[in-house]
Design a protein around this motif. Structure first.
Motif, PDB file in Angstrom:
ATOM      1  N   ILE A 285      -3.258 -16.541   3.221  1.00 57.02           N
ATOM      2  CA  ILE A 285      -3.070 -17.078   2.016  1.00 57.02           C
ATOM      3  C   ILE A 285      -1.681 -17.703   2.521  1.00 57.02           C
ATOM      4  O   ILE A 285      -1.376 -18.720   1.460  1.00 57.02           O
ATOM      5  N   ALA A 286      -1.079 -17.799   4.043  1.00 58.31           N
ATOM      6  CA  ALA A 286       0.042 -18.566   3.925  1.00 58.31           C
ATOM      7  C   ALA A 286      -0.301 -19.924   4.747  1.00 58.31           C
ATOM      8  O   ALA A 286       0.492 -20.535   4.372  1.00 58.31           O
ATOM      9  N   ARG A 287      -1.896 -19.859   5.240  1.00 56.47           N
ATOM     10  CA  ARG A 287      -2.311 -20.870   5.559  1.00 56.47           C
ATOM     11  C   ARG A 287      -1.984 -21.938   3.637  1.00 56.47           C
ATOM     12  O   ARG A 287      -2.315 -23.335   3.716  1.00 56.47           O
ATOM     13  N   ASN A 288      -2.988 -21.266   2.882  1.00 53.64           N
ATOM     14  CA  ASN A 288      -3.225 -21.471   1.801  1.00 53.64           C
ATOM     15  C   ASN A 288      -1.945 -21.678   0.670  1.00 53.64           C
ATOM     16  O   ASN A 288      -2.289 -23.497   0.150  1.00 53.64           O
ATOM     17  N   ALA A 289      -0.946 -21.177   0.621  1.00 54.08           N
ATOM     18  CA  ALA A 289       0.278 -21.256   0.620  1.00 54.08           C
ATOM     19  C   ALA A 289       0.778 -22.863   0.702  1.00 54.08           C
ATOM     20  O   ALA A 289       1.017 -23.886  -0.359  1.00 54.08           O
ATOM     21  N   ALA A 290       0.587 -22.887   2.000  1.00 54.69           N
ATOM     22  CA  ALA A 290       1.214 -24.243   2.435  1.00 54.69           C
ATOM     23  C   ALA A 290       0.241 -26.130   2.096  1.00 54.69           C
ATOM     24  O   ALA A 290       0.952 -26.937   1.570  1.00 54.69           O
ATOM     25  N   ALA A 291      -0.684 -25.205   2.662  1.00 56.13           N
ATOM     26  CA  ALA A 291      -1.591 -26.301   2.278  1.00 56.13           C
ATOM     27  C   ALA A 291      -1.490 -26.403   0.904  1.00 56.13           C
ATOM     28  O   ALA A 291      -1.468 -28.350   0.102  1.00 56.13           O
ATOM     29  N   ALA A 292      -1.347 -26.188   0.183  1.00 53.41           N
ATOM     30  CA  ALA A 292      -2.213 -25.794  -1.855  1.00 53.41           C
ATOM     31  C   ALA A 292      -0.054 -26.371  -2.424  1.00 53.41           C
ATOM     32  O   ALA A 292      -0.391 -27.606  -3.234  1.00 53.41           O
TER      33      ALA A 292
END
Ligand code: NAP
Length: 253
Positions: A79-86
């Motif tokens: 979720i941390a990776r997804n948050a950064a990408a989004a």
């Protein structure tokens, strides 16, 4: 401004509580839905995944989010990776709220490992009574070391996540103090403790208890997380928001 708080740990709920009722902010708390009876939150709450970074990016746009606060658990890497990408995709500001890791201190007998399979191997070939506090989803790694007797504590029932004989399953939710952890370890004749380096006060009792009892601890290190402005406490997150808001106003954003 609409603030999305990605939650799942105490600090996220505490932050949501501090932001609740502010007339200048709309706040949404987001939970993955892993826990069947999460504590009620004082702000609107949504539950369940977004559908990867793309899904989260869509959600941010649809709900006109201006700030995402990633207050998820230090081991929640996806979720941390997804948050950064989004956030990068939509030009939304991201702030990470991450409690500092525990550090070994005098009297601690830690073996630090990078991942759960290494933790299982670090217990060694001789059978031991092992206190496992790594979360239900991490248990399958310990099926590779069936010689040990596991005392497992989780929030949700473990089901068949650890298919070895003699498992003692304890269902409980922290915080856990040092004295009660010491009692539990003595009662079960615990010889080694396995834990993630979650940090924070709520579950530090087991670390202090192991130190007092002279027990070895296998400490699983945190996964890498993407770079983002980071604070370590709820107070620091609020101060960052204040300062960032003032800076944005000066720039006329
Ligand atoms: P993860 O591996 O980083 O995330 C897996 C997927 O779960 C994400 O891709 C996302 O699904 C969804 N997700 C995670 N956190 C979410 C949130 N706050 N709101 C909405 N969706 C979320 O996370 P995990 O390790 O499975 O942890 C899940 C949750 O439990 C997190 O919120 C975390 O804070 C909490 N938690 C984790 C641990 C731990 O040791 N891992 C311990 C205590 C609490 P989509 O891709 O579909 O968006």
């Amino acid at each position: 401004m609409h603030v999305l708080v990605l939650g799942g740990v105490t600090e996220a709920s505490a932050l949501a509580a501090r932001l609740a009722g502010r007339s200048d902010l709309d706040v949404t708390l987001s939970l993955a839905g892993r826990t069947s009876n999460p504590k009620p939150a004082p702000v609107p709450t949504r539950v369940g995944g977004f559908g990867g970074a793309e899904g989260l990016a869509r959600w941010l746009a649809e709900h006109r989010v201006g700030l995402v606060i990633d207050a998820t658990h230090p081991f929640a890497a996806m979720i941390a990776r997804n948050a950064a990408a989004a956030c990068a995709q939509r030009g939304v500001q991201l702030l990470a709220l991450r409690r500092p890791p525990w550090r070994a201190t005098s009297g601690d007998r830690w073996t630090e490992v990078a991942a759960m399979p290494e933790a299982a191997a670090a217990l060694g070939p001789a059978p031991r009574r092992v206190f496992l506090t790594v979360g239900r989803l991490e248990l399958p790694a310990f099926a590779a070391a069936p010689q040990h007797r596991y005392i497992v504590r989780t929030i949700e029932p473990i089901g068949d996540a650890l298919p070895v004989s003699g498992v003692i399953a304890i269902q409980d939710r922290g915080p856990f103090g040092e004295a009660e952890e010491r009692t539990l370890m003595r009662e079960h004749g615990v010889e080694a403790v396995v834990t993630k380096n979650s940090g924070g006060a709520a579950t530090y009792g087991k670390i202090a208890a192991a130190r007092t009892l002279g027990l070895p601890v296998v400490m699983v290190a945190r996964p890498q997380k993407p770079d983002a402005p980071t604070v370590e406490s709820v107070d620091a997150a609020l101060a960052w928001m204040e300062a960032h808001g003032r800076a944005s106003q000066r720039r006329g954003v």
